[in-house]
Design a protein around this motif. Structure first.
Motif, short mmCIF file in Angstrom:
data_model
loop_
_atom_site.label_atom_id
_atom_site.label_comp_id
_atom_site.label_asym_id
_atom_site.label_seq_id
_atom_site.Cartn_x
_atom_site.Cartn_y
_atom_site.Cartn_z
N VAL A 124 0.86 -1.19 0.00
CA VAL A 124 0.00 0.00 0.00
C VAL A 124 0.90 1.24 0.00
N VAL A 125 0.61 2.15 -0.91
CA VAL A 125 1.29 3.44 -0.94
C VAL A 125 0.28 4.50 -0.52
N LEU A 126 0.54 5.15 0.60
CA LEU A 126 -0.36 6.16 1.12
C LEU A 126 0.08 7.55 0.68
N MET A 127 -0.86 8.30 0.11
CA MET A 127 -0.58 9.67 -0.32
C MET A 127 -0.93 10.65 0.80
N PRO A 128 -0.28 11.83 0.82
CA PRO A 128 -0.66 12.83 1.82
C PRO A 128 -2.07 13.35 1.55
N PRO A 129 -2.82 13.70 2.60
CA PRO A 129 -2.43 13.74 4.01
C PRO A 129 -2.59 12.41 4.75
N LEU A 130 -3.10 11.38 4.07
CA LEU A 130 -3.31 10.09 4.74
C LEU A 130 -1.99 9.49 5.22
N SER A 131 -0.90 9.79 4.51
CA SER A 131 0.38 9.19 4.86
C SER A 131 0.89 9.63 6.22
N ALA A 132 0.36 10.71 6.75
CA ALA A 132 0.80 11.18 8.07
C ALA A 132 0.14 10.41 9.21
N ARG A 133 -0.82 9.55 8.89
CA ARG A 133 -1.60 8.87 9.92
C ARG A 133 -0.94 7.56 10.34
N GLU A 134 -0.53 7.52 11.61
CA GLU A 134 0.09 6.31 12.15
C GLU A 134 -0.90 5.15 12.21
N ASP A 135 -2.19 5.47 12.44
CA ASP A 135 -3.17 4.39 12.58
C ASP A 135 -3.32 3.61 11.28
N LEU A 136 -3.21 4.28 10.13
CA LEU A 136 -3.32 3.57 8.86
C LEU A 136 -2.09 2.70 8.60
N ALA A 137 -0.92 3.21 8.98
CA ALA A 137 0.29 2.40 8.85
C ALA A 137 0.20 1.16 9.74
N ASP A 138 -0.36 1.33 10.94
CA ASP A 138 -0.52 0.19 11.85
C ASP A 138 -1.48 -0.85 11.28
N LEU A 139 -2.55 -0.39 10.63
CA LEU A 139 -3.50 -1.32 10.01
C LEU A 139 -2.82 -2.13 8.90
N CYS A 140 -1.94 -1.49 8.14
CA CYS A 140 -1.18 -2.22 7.11
C CYS A 140 -0.31 -3.29 7.75
N LEU A 141 0.33 -2.94 8.85
CA LEU A 141 1.21 -3.88 9.53
C LEU A 141 0.42 -5.10 9.99
N ARG A 142 -0.75 -4.86 10.57
CA ARG A 142 -1.59 -5.97 11.05
C ARG A 142 -2.08 -6.84 9.89
N ALA A 143 -2.32 -6.19 8.73
CA ALA A 143 -2.80 -6.93 7.56
C ALA A 143 -1.66 -7.56 6.77
N GLN A 144 -0.44 -7.40 7.27
CA GLN A 144 0.75 -7.94 6.60
C GLN A 144 0.90 -7.39 5.19
N ALA A 145 0.55 -6.11 5.04
CA ALA A 145 0.73 -5.42 3.76
C ALA A 145 1.87 -4.41 3.93
N ARG A 146 2.84 -4.45 3.03
CA ARG A 146 3.93 -3.50 3.10
C ARG A 146 3.38 -2.10 2.85
N CYS A 147 3.81 -1.15 3.66
CA CYS A 147 3.25 0.20 3.59
C CYS A 147 4.35 1.21 3.32
N LEU A 148 4.14 2.05 2.33
CA LEU A 148 5.07 3.14 2.05
C LEU A 148 4.30 4.45 2.13
#
Length: 346
Positions: free
Chosen positions: A142-166
């Protein structure tokens, strides 16, 4: 580093009637995604109609909302954004599409842009909508664009889903030194004789906008210049907010001789406000934007802007995802593209 764009300096042609005139907008050339067979799935959510596509080059493209599950032998990469900052999104998406073309053609990967729906824009709706997206499509990256990329909670959801997040435009992630870019502008303005410099700030919720404001404050303090609250007016990244902020700054006495806006849309609004108040640019007011989007080239006078290499960022994002790299990513260096909206103090 400051660079002079090749655009002819037509500052002397500036007039209130022509300051924000634009050439007819040309439709963006179709990407390889759009040239493929496309079968859109249009959904209605909270009164907003939208269409998105999953780019499988071997057949009709369908949106993540109604697409069939991703085949087990394909790795899906999602580019997720919130519907704002279209010029930046387009630059990153086009660059990623080109960089991933071979992998998509080979059938090992799928690449899909996805905009979170209108319901997700409620404060508590973004994580829930994003979690549903991850659960349904099980993306590999998953590649998150701003302003979503600033959200730690979305990065954490990627981690839990075992999806690499940039995270694009954020740290840690793939970004540009936005703080340094804003400071660069202030220092350049001072070399041109400006000491009264205003700022049109971006939304408080935007990490990038905060970095740009901090860079402005850094340089103003470093150079011993007035950085009082009257010289900083908030905006929301829109053209309209740039007009409103420009009007407020132009009412200050003494008036700023230069204004830095935290994106090109708001800078265009400042140019419009200057035209309405019969303030010639750049003779009486220099205006500088940020991002160096295609809009900067279409304005009259052409807009000086801090160049953020969104195309290169998109290329690097695709390479990082495809290589399954865990290497840290160094920020890109910004540089100032000087155009006719920037000049010495009159």
């Amino acid at each position: 580093m400051v660079r002079r764009a090749e655009t002819p300096n037509i500052a002397g042609m500036t007039s209130p009637e022509t300051t924000v005139a634009t050439r007819p907008t040309r439709r963006r050339p179709a990407s390889s995604i759009e040239r493929a067979a496309i079968e859109p799935c249009v959904t209605e959510r909270a009164g907003m109609e939208r269409a998105a596509y999953v780019p499988d080059f071997r057949g009709p493209l369908r949106s993540p909302e109604c697409a069939d599950p991703v085949p087990a032998n394909h790795a899906l990469v999602l580019l997720v954004y919130d519907g704002s900052e279209h010029a930046i999104r387009d630059a990153v998406q086009d660059a990623m599409t080109k960089a991933m073309a071979n992998a998509v053609e080979a059938g090992t990967h799928l690449f899909a842009p996805h905009v979170l729906g209108a319901n997700a824009m409620k404060p508590d709706g973004i994580p829930a909508a994003f979690a549903r997206l991850l659960a349904r499509h099980r993306p590999a990256g998953v590649v998150l664009m701003p302003p979503l990329s600033a959200r730690e909670d979305l990065a954490d959801l990627c981690l839990r889903a075992q999806a690499r997040c940039l995270r694009v435009g954020a740290q840690p992630g793939l970004s540009c030194d936005e703080r340094g870019g804003a400071a660069l502008v202030v220092r350049r303005l001072v070399t041109l004789g400006h000491t009264r410099i205003g700022l049109v700030a971006g939304p408080e919720s935007s990490a990038g906008a905060r970095q740009r404001e901090l860079g402005y404050l850094d340089a103003m303090a470093e150079l011993g210049l007035d950085r009082g609250p009257a010289l900083i007016v908030p905006g929301d990244n829109s053209f309209e907010s740039g007009i409103a902020a420009g009007r407020l700054l132009l009412e200050i006495s003494p008036r700023p001789t230069a204004i830095l806006a935290c994106n090109d849309e708001m800078a265009a609004g400042v140019l419009h406000a200057a035209a309405q108040d019969d303030v010639p640019v750049p003779q009486a007011l220099s205006v500088v934007g940020f991002d160096d989007t295609s809009l900067a080239h279409r304005l009259l006078p052409p807009l000086a802007s801090v160049h953020v290499p969104w195309n290169r960022i998109g290329e690097e994002a695709a390479k990082w995802i495809l290589a399954e790299s865990s290497a840290s990513l160094e920020p890109f260096e910004p540089h100032l593209m000087e155009r006719a909206s920037l000049g010495p103090i009159g």
